[in-house]
Design a protein around this motif. Sequence first.
Motif, short mmCIF file in Angstrom:
data_model
loop_
_atom_site.label_atom_id
_atom_site.label_comp_id
_atom_site.label_asym_id
_atom_site.label_seq_id
_atom_site.Cartn_x
_atom_site.Cartn_y
_atom_site.Cartn_z
N VAL A 86 0.71 -1.09 0.24
CA VAL A 86 -0.05 -0.09 0.05
C VAL A 86 1.19 0.71 0.15
CG1 VAL A 86 -0.14 0.30 2.74
CG2 VAL A 86 -1.79 0.99 1.14
N ASP A 87 1.63 1.16 0.87
CA ASP A 87 3.07 2.68 0.83
C ASP A 87 3.88 2.35 -0.52
OD1 ASP A 87 4.26 -0.08 1.49
OD2 ASP A 87 4.79 1.64 3.03
N LYS A 88 3.68 1.43 -1.40
CA LYS A 88 4.29 1.68 -2.11
C LYS A 88 4.21 2.03 -3.89
CE LYS A 88 7.68 -1.67 -0.66
NZ LYS A 88 7.47 -1.64 1.37
N ASN A 89 2.68 2.48 -3.52
CA ASN A 89 1.83 2.79 -4.37
C ASN A 89 1.71 1.32 -5.85
OD1 ASN A 89 0.79 4.93 -5.94
ND2 ASN A 89 2.90 4.98 -7.60
N VAL A 90 1.21 0.52 -5.05
CA VAL A 90 0.78 -1.16 -5.66
C VAL A 90 -0.67 -1.32 -5.71
CG1 VAL A 90 1.29 -2.99 -6.23
CG2 VAL A 90 3.11 -1.36 -6.22
N ARG A 91 -1.81 -0.65 -6.23
CA ARG A 91 -3.18 -0.79 -5.55
C ARG A 91 -3.46 -2.38 -5.88
NH1 ARG A 91 -7.39 2.52 -6.76
NH2 ARG A 91 -8.30 0.11 -6.19
#
Length: 268
Positions: A174-179
Amino acid sequence: MSTSPKGVAVVTGASAGIGAIYADRLARRGHDLILVARNQARLDDLATRITGATGRVVKPVAADLNNRADLKRIETILATDTRITMLVNNAGVGALEPLLQSDVDAMEAMIGLNVTALTRLAYAAAPAFVGRGGGAIINISSVVAIAPEVLNGVYGGTKAFVLALSQSLHKELVDKNVRIQAVLPGATATNFWNAAGGSHENLPSNIVMRSDDLVDAALAGFDQGELVTIPSLPDAGDWTAFEEARQTLMPNLSLNSVAARYRTADAA
């Protein structure tokens, strides 16, 4: 393949049903596509229709995801094609018969597609998306993930795995810009039922959703930032309550003492 501002979406199980509709909708949203399924002729026909309707570039890739060499080929595409921004993990099969009437080899093949192939593709896509600065993985689960009594238990087990994997991936990425999104369809008017040895026409019409409506709702849920989308659930608060109840269990799932109700008289 041209470079779309929205990048390339990979859709598995794309030759018919939910996968084909995802392909159409994502192309209309501006994605170029890589479509994966076993039937080359159907893929080619779908690619021609989508390109004609949307102008997007569509690459059909025939592959049997229960074949290790074919699966590895798709993994390599996901890991190395820097244009890819989305994976729709849709390929899967179902079963309707109870365990005692099921063929164990068929169940193992179902696990191979619904669990192993989906997991390997997610493993290929997730680190690639992190390295590229973002992306999205949509995993098609089922309402039987939370209601395994409804159909074949092994099928329910595979879809519960998909839901659990999605929840874990969300926490990790979630904090790595992967939905991450898990979609939980109910009964849907697709060839799923015929492939599983039944027919949706034998079900009450009030529980069967049109496949177009399902995909449109799932994408609306994606747009709203949902981790779990149940297209037919009228009140989103019901899922929130379900999830809150699960979270309430968390602090007591692993403790250094046995619950009082399990203590024997000798241990008291």
